[in-house]
Write a protein that holds these residues in place. Structure first.
Motif, PDB file in Angstrom:
ATOM      1  N   THR A 114       0.825  -1.210   0.000  1.00 50.43           N
ATOM      2  CA  THR A 114       0.000   0.000   0.000  1.00 50.43           C
ATOM      3  C   THR A 114       0.853   1.250   0.000  1.00 50.43           C
ATOM      4  O   THR A 114       0.584   2.206  -0.741  1.00 50.43           O
ATOM      5  N   VAL A 115       1.897   1.257   0.826  1.00 51.31           N
ATOM      6  CA  VAL A 115       2.782   2.428   0.870  1.00 51.31           C
ATOM      7  C   VAL A 115       3.396   2.689  -0.501  1.00 51.31           C
ATOM      8  O   VAL A 115       3.429   3.826  -0.983  1.00 51.31           O
ATOM      9  N   LEU A 116       3.882   1.638  -1.156  1.00 46.48           N
ATOM     10  CA  LEU A 116       4.486   1.791  -2.480  1.00 46.48           C
ATOM     11  C   LEU A 116       3.471   2.314  -3.494  1.00 46.48           C
ATOM     12  O   LEU A 116       3.780   3.212  -4.295  1.00 46.48           O
ATOM     13  N   LEU A 117       2.267   1.772  -3.472  1.00 47.30           N
ATOM     14  CA  LEU A 117       1.247   2.214  -4.419  1.00 47.30           C
ATOM     15  C   LEU A 117       0.870   3.673  -4.189  1.00 47.30           C
ATOM     16  O   LEU A 117       0.690   4.450  -5.148  1.00 47.30           O
ATOM     17  N   TYR A 118       0.750   4.076  -2.934  1.00 46.11           N
ATOM     18  CA  TYR A 118       0.428   5.473  -2.644  1.00 46.11           C
ATOM     19  C   TYR A 118       1.559   6.397  -3.080  1.00 46.11           C
ATOM     20  O   TYR A 118       1.318   7.510  -3.559  1.00 46.11           O
ATOM     21  N   VAL A 119       2.814   5.959  -2.917  1.00 48.90           N
ATOM     22  CA  VAL A 119       3.950   6.778  -3.350  1.00 48.90           C
ATOM     23  C   VAL A 119       3.940   6.938  -4.868  1.00 48.90           C
ATOM     24  O   VAL A 119       4.117   8.043  -5.400  1.00 48.90           O
ATOM     25  N   PHE A 120       3.720   5.843  -5.594  1.00 49.26           N
ATOM     26  CA  PHE A 120       3.662   5.924  -7.054  1.00 49.26           C
ATOM     27  C   PHE A 120       2.480   6.784  -7.509  1.00 49.26           C
ATOM     28  O   PHE A 120       2.586   7.547  -8.481  1.00 49.26           O
ATOM     29  N   ALA A 121       1.360   6.644  -6.815  1.00 40.48           N
ATOM     30  CA  ALA A 121       0.201   7.479  -7.145  1.00 40.48           C
ATOM     31  C   ALA A 121       0.520   8.947  -6.908  1.00 40.48           C
ATOM     32  O   ALA A 121       0.159   9.820  -7.715  1.00 40.48           O
ATOM     33  N   GLY A 142      -5.909   5.382 -10.788  1.00 40.35           N
ATOM     34  CA  GLY A 142      -5.944   3.921 -10.771  1.00 40.35           C
ATOM     35  C   GLY A 142      -5.038   3.334  -9.701  1.00 40.35           C
ATOM     36  O   GLY A 142      -5.411   2.384  -9.002  1.00 40.35           O
ATOM     37  N   LEU A 143      -3.828   3.890  -9.560  1.00 38.61           N
ATOM     38  CA  LEU A 143      -2.918   3.418  -8.513  1.00 38.61           C
ATOM     39  C   LEU A 143      -3.489   3.694  -7.124  1.00 38.61           C
ATOM     40  O   LEU A 143      -3.296   2.895  -6.201  1.00 38.61           O
ATOM     41  N   GLY A 170      -4.053   0.968  -4.296  1.00 34.07           N
ATOM     42  CA  GLY A 170      -3.580   1.152  -2.929  1.00 34.07           C
ATOM     43  C   GLY A 170      -4.713   1.073  -1.929  1.00 34.07           C
ATOM     44  O   GLY A 170      -4.559   0.506  -0.840  1.00 34.07           O
ATOM     45  N   TRP A 171      -5.854   1.653  -2.280  1.00 33.57           N
ATOM     46  CA  TRP A 171      -7.036   1.562  -1.423  1.00 33.57           C
ATOM     47  C   TRP A 171      -7.422   0.103  -1.198  1.00 33.57           C
ATOM     48  O   TRP A 171      -7.756  -0.291  -0.064  1.00 33.57           O
ATOM     49  N   ALA A 172      -7.375  -0.703  -2.251  1.00 35.83           N
ATOM     50  CA  ALA A 172      -7.748  -2.118  -2.140  1.00 35.83           C
ATOM     51  C   ALA A 172      -6.762  -2.881  -1.256  1.00 35.83           C
ATOM     52  O   ALA A 172      -7.172  -3.699  -0.414  1.00 35.83           O
ATOM     53  N   THR A 173      -5.449  -2.634  -1.423  1.00 37.44           N
ATOM     54  CA  THR A 173      -4.479  -3.331  -0.568  1.00 37.44           C
ATOM     55  C   THR A 173      -4.550  -2.837   0.869  1.00 37.44           C
ATOM     56  O   THR A 173      -4.349  -3.603   1.814  1.00 37.44           O
ATOM     57  N   THR A 181      -2.359  11.412  -0.935  1.00 36.03           N
ATOM     58  CA  THR A 181      -1.610  10.153  -0.982  1.00 36.03           C
ATOM     59  C   THR A 181      -0.275  10.258  -0.260  1.00 36.03           C
ATOM     60  O   THR A 181       0.172   9.296   0.376  1.00 36.03           O
ATOM     61  N   VAL A 182       0.390  11.410  -0.328  1.00 40.26           N
ATOM     62  CA  VAL A 182       1.652  11.533   0.415  1.00 40.26           C
ATOM     63  C   VAL A 182       1.375  11.544   1.915  1.00 40.26           C
ATOM     64  O   VAL A 182       2.152  10.980   2.701  1.00 40.26           O
ATOM     65  N   ALA A 183       0.260  12.141   2.342  1.00 44.19           N
ATOM     66  CA  ALA A 183      -0.096  12.107   3.757  1.00 44.19           C
ATOM     67  C   ALA A 183      -0.387  10.678   4.208  1.00 44.19           C
ATOM     68  O   ALA A 183       0.040  10.253   5.291  1.00 44.19           O
ATOM     69  N   ALA A 184      -1.106   9.920   3.365  1.00 41.47           N
ATOM     70  CA  ALA A 184      -1.407   8.532   3.705  1.00 41.47           C
ATOM     71  C   ALA A 184      -0.143   7.685   3.739  1.00 41.47           C
ATOM     72  O   ALA A 184       0.043   6.850   4.636  1.00 41.47           O
TER      73      ALA A 184
END
Length: 325
Positions: free
Chosen positions: A20-27, A95-96, A100-103, A155-158
């Motif tokens: 999730t962290v990786l997906l939020y960073v890419f997003a 989409g990312l 991330g929300w799903a993971t 997303t960066v806050a999350a």
């Protein structure tokens, strides 16, 4: 409830958090590219179209188009077509975010299944759920109000919140104190998590509002930021009110009193007063814009201290946050 822990599900939950962290960073990177190149290009393209239209001049009482100058005739197309990545950066980021929300959701569900209880019985689990609620609030608001311009900041806050939780708050999955083995967790804590997610959206918008007003940094308009913050708080405030009332009812059931001046109770009420002050300020003539936004950010600071600071720095009946030493 069983005290046994499914180690496999607990490990899967931890792995999903890292994903999730990786997906939020890419997003966040995608949103930043969209904000830095997509929006400016779209605005520049609209300006170029407006400038390319022939000016209207009055000739003998009638309106006619002014002939372009020779220099303008030789310029050719006003601009090149935008690069493909600037067009797709925003949608890919969305989409990312959903991935991330799903993971993030999967990590919460597997954590709960691993310990056979509601998955927010300690500080680590609560922060994970709060980050999930913040991203959920953003994604749902984006479907209705098109607030993609906030994506990079939410997303960066999350991602930072989840990183903080993994680094400093993570504890092994396990049973909780008897007071938390109650259906009130699903009522009181769930309401607090949902409201907190919306308040985070408002807080991010408030910070950007002040940055946008005091600097020349390219950001969404002040009106857009103010509108997002206000809508989020209008939705969150009654939910937080319900959470405070539900907490009092749970306290009566667990400890035999509705109110006991416990630090968590006190700061939850202070937070409620602060957000009520913001809503009152917004409704008061002449007290809008920057002044009202500062009140909102004071309320947001109270919220963060209530959710994190009280559990770390203050004792009381809510000291079961299980913050690692």
């Amino acid at each position: 409830m069983s005290a046994e822990v499914d180690a496999g599900l607990a490990l899967l939950s931890d792995q999903l958090i890292l994903a999730t962290v990786l997906l939020y960073v890419f997003a966040m990177i995608g949103y930043a590219l969209d904000l830095g190149f997509g929006r400016p290009r779209a605005e520049a393209k609209a300006r170029a179209r407006a400038e390319a239209e022939p000016a209207l001049v009055t000739v003998g009482g009638s309106t006619a188009a002014a002939a372009p100058s020779g220099a303008e005739e030789d310029q050719g197309p006003a601009e090149k077509a935008p690069a493909a990545w600037t067009v797709w950066a925003g949608p890919v980021a969305v989409g990312l975010s959903w991935l991330g929300w799903a993971t993030n959701l999967g990590s919460i569900l597997t954590r709960g299944l691993a310990v056979d209880r509601w998955p927010w019985g300690n500080m680590y689990e609560f922060v994970v759920a709060m980050c999930f609620a913040a991203v959920s609030a953003f994604l749902l608001m984006n479907l209705r109000y098109r607030v993609r311009f906030l994506g990079a900041f939410v997303t960066v806050a999350a991602a930072l919140g989840l990183g903080f939780a993994v680094r400093y708050l993570q504890v092994q999955a396990g049973p909780v104190v008897p007071a938390l083995n109650s259906y009130w967790v699903a009522i009181h804590v769930s309401a607090a998590i949902i409201a907190s997610g919306l308040f985070i959206m408002a807080g991010v918008s408030g910070i950007l509002y002040l940055v946008r007003k005091d600097t020349a940094v390219r950001l969404p308009s002040l009106a857009d930021l103010d509108r997002v913050a206000h809508r989020a708080i209008v939705i969150a405030f009654p939910i937080w009110t319900f959470a405070v009332i539900a907490g009092a009812l749970w306290a009566d059931k667990a400890w035999g009193r509705y109110w006991g001046w416990d630090p968590k109770e006190v700061w939850a009420f202070i937070t409620w007063i602060a957000y009520a002050a913001y809503l009152h300020a917004r409704a008061t003539a002449g007290f809008k814009g920057r002044a009202a936004m500062i009140v909102q950010l004071i309320a947001f600071a109270c919220l963060l201290f209530n959710l994190v600071g009280v559990n770390i720095f203050l004792g009381g009946l809510h000291s079961y946050a299980e913050v690692p030493g």
